[in-house]
Design an enzyme around this catalytic site. Structure first.
Site, PDB file in Angstrom:
ATOM      1  N   HIS A  20      45.354  57.405  44.520  1.00 31.27           N
ATOM      2  CA  HIS A  20      44.722  57.507  43.205  1.00 31.27           C
ATOM      3  C   HIS A  20      45.681  57.030  42.113  1.00 31.27           C
ATOM      4  O   HIS A  20      46.835  57.427  42.084  1.00 31.27           O
ATOM      5  CB  HIS A  20      44.304  58.955  42.955  1.00 31.27           C
ATOM      6  CG  HIS A  20      43.526  59.140  41.704  1.00 31.27           C
ATOM      7  ND1 HIS A  20      43.621  60.269  40.950  1.00 31.27           N
ATOM      8  CD2 HIS A  20      42.639  58.334  41.059  1.00 31.27           C
ATOM      9  CE1 HIS A  20      42.825  60.173  39.900  1.00 31.27           C
ATOM     10  NE2 HIS A  20      42.221  58.993  39.945  1.00 31.27           N
ATOM     11  N   ASP A  28      45.684  34.378  39.089  1.00 34.11           N
ATOM     12  CA  ASP A  28      45.424  32.955  39.271  1.00 34.11           C
ATOM     13  C   ASP A  28      46.711  32.233  39.684  1.00 34.11           C
ATOM     14  O   ASP A  28      47.760  32.856  39.852  1.00 34.11           O
ATOM     15  CB  ASP A  28      44.791  32.357  38.006  1.00 34.11           C
ATOM     16  CG  ASP A  28      45.660  32.504  36.765  1.00 34.11           C
ATOM     17  OD1 ASP A  28      46.909  32.552  36.887  1.00 34.11           O
ATOM     18  OD2 ASP A  28      45.091  32.559  35.659  1.00 34.11           O
ATOM     19  N   HIS A  99      47.784  38.999  26.953  1.00 35.15           N
ATOM     20  CA  HIS A  99      48.240  38.406  28.214  1.00 35.15           C
ATOM     21  C   HIS A  99      49.697  38.789  28.486  1.00 35.15           C
ATOM     22  O   HIS A  99      50.064  39.066  29.636  1.00 35.15           O
ATOM     23  CB  HIS A  99      48.071  36.887  28.159  1.00 35.15           C
ATOM     24  CG  HIS A  99      48.382  36.193  29.442  1.00 35.15           C
ATOM     25  ND1 HIS A  99      47.725  36.464  30.622  1.00 35.15           N
ATOM     26  CD2 HIS A  99      49.283  35.231  29.737  1.00 35.15           C
ATOM     27  CE1 HIS A  99      48.204  35.699  31.587  1.00 35.15           C
ATOM     28  NE2 HIS A  99      49.156  34.940  31.071  1.00 35.15           N
ATOM     29  N   TYR A 121      43.371  32.631  32.343  1.00 38.76           N
ATOM     30  CA  TYR A 121      43.294  34.091  32.196  1.00 38.76           C
ATOM     31  C   TYR A 121      42.470  34.765  33.289  1.00 38.76           C
ATOM     32  O   TYR A 121      41.848  35.799  33.065  1.00 38.76           O
ATOM     33  CB  TYR A 121      42.791  34.476  30.797  1.00 38.76           C
ATOM     34  CG  TYR A 121      43.680  33.899  29.723  1.00 38.76           C
ATOM     35  CD1 TYR A 121      44.931  34.449  29.480  1.00 38.76           C
ATOM     36  CD2 TYR A 121      43.291  32.778  29.002  1.00 38.76           C
ATOM     37  CE1 TYR A 121      45.773  33.898  28.526  1.00 38.76           C
ATOM     38  CE2 TYR A 121      44.124  32.222  28.043  1.00 38.76           C
ATOM     39  CZ  TYR A 121      45.360  32.790  27.815  1.00 38.76           C
ATOM     40  OH  TYR A 121      46.194  32.240  26.871  1.00 38.76           O
ATOM     41  N   SER A 122      42.494  34.195  34.478  1.00 33.63           N
ATOM     42  CA  SER A 122      41.792  34.782  35.628  1.00 33.63           C
ATOM     43  C   SER A 122      42.735  35.737  36.352  1.00 33.63           C
ATOM     44  O   SER A 122      43.171  35.489  37.484  1.00 33.63           O
ATOM     45  CB  SER A 122      41.283  33.679  36.561  1.00 33.63           C
ATOM     46  OG  SER A 122      40.279  32.936  35.926  1.00 33.63           O
ATOM     47  N   ASN A 123      43.054  36.822  35.660  1.00 36.03           N
ATOM     48  CA  ASN A 123      43.972  37.838  36.161  1.00 36.03           C
ATOM     49  C   ASN A 123      43.390  39.209  35.845  1.00 36.03           C
ATOM     50  O   ASN A 123      42.827  39.414  34.774  1.00 36.03           O
ATOM     51  CB  ASN A 123      45.337  37.705  35.477  1.00 36.03           C
ATOM     52  CG  ASN A 123      45.884  36.309  35.577  1.00 36.03           C
ATOM     53  OD1 ASN A 123      46.163  35.818  36.663  1.00 36.03           O
ATOM     54  ND2 ASN A 123      46.033  35.644  34.442  1.00 36.03           N
TER      55      ASN A 123
END
Length: 132
Positions: A20, A28, A99, A121-123
């Site tokens: 948890h 990316d 970012h 920004y594919s994170n």
């Protein structure tokens, strides 16, 4: 040989060991990975595997209570953001940070999974929930 579930042994081990509030980042091609943080590099070529491919597999196997995204995704990659939000279970908290802050938060994740994604920004940082 394993028939079901996550076949990549490094990724399967991370998922199996999550508790948890533990965090994992799916990133990316361009996301820097901090020294000392476990890297699972699944990238084979630009665009493959995609960010969404990995997110689908991850969400199939992990209960997520919170995600963290870069604020910049809203303007720089709204289609990616839309796809992410559609996949989340009800009640998942969505937090936006810069970012630079997202990259700093990666100091404390259990692992960064690098994809072949080549869109900006594919994170995402995914925080594990609890099933009880």
């Amino acid at each position: 040989m394993k028939k079901h579930g996550i076949l990549n042994s490094d990724l399967a081990k991370i998922v199996d060991d999550l508790g948890h509030t533990d965090r994992v980042c799916i990133g990316d091609l361009g996301l820097p990975i901090p020294s000392g943080v476990r890297k699972i590099d699944l990238s084979l070529k630009a665009g493959f595997p995609s960010f969404q491919d990995l997110l689908d597999v991850y969400l199939e196997h992990v209960l997520v209570e919170k995600i963290i995204l870069a604020e910049e995704i809203k303007e720089q990659n709204p289609e990616q953001l839309s796809q992410i939000l559609r996949k989340l279970d009800d009640g998942v908290t969505v937090e936006y940070v810069s970012h630079e802050q997202l990259k700093a938060l990666n100091q404390d994740v259990k692992a960064v999974i690098r994809t072949g994604e080549n869109t900006p920004y594919s994170n995402i940082i995914l925080q594990s929930g609890v099933t009880i």
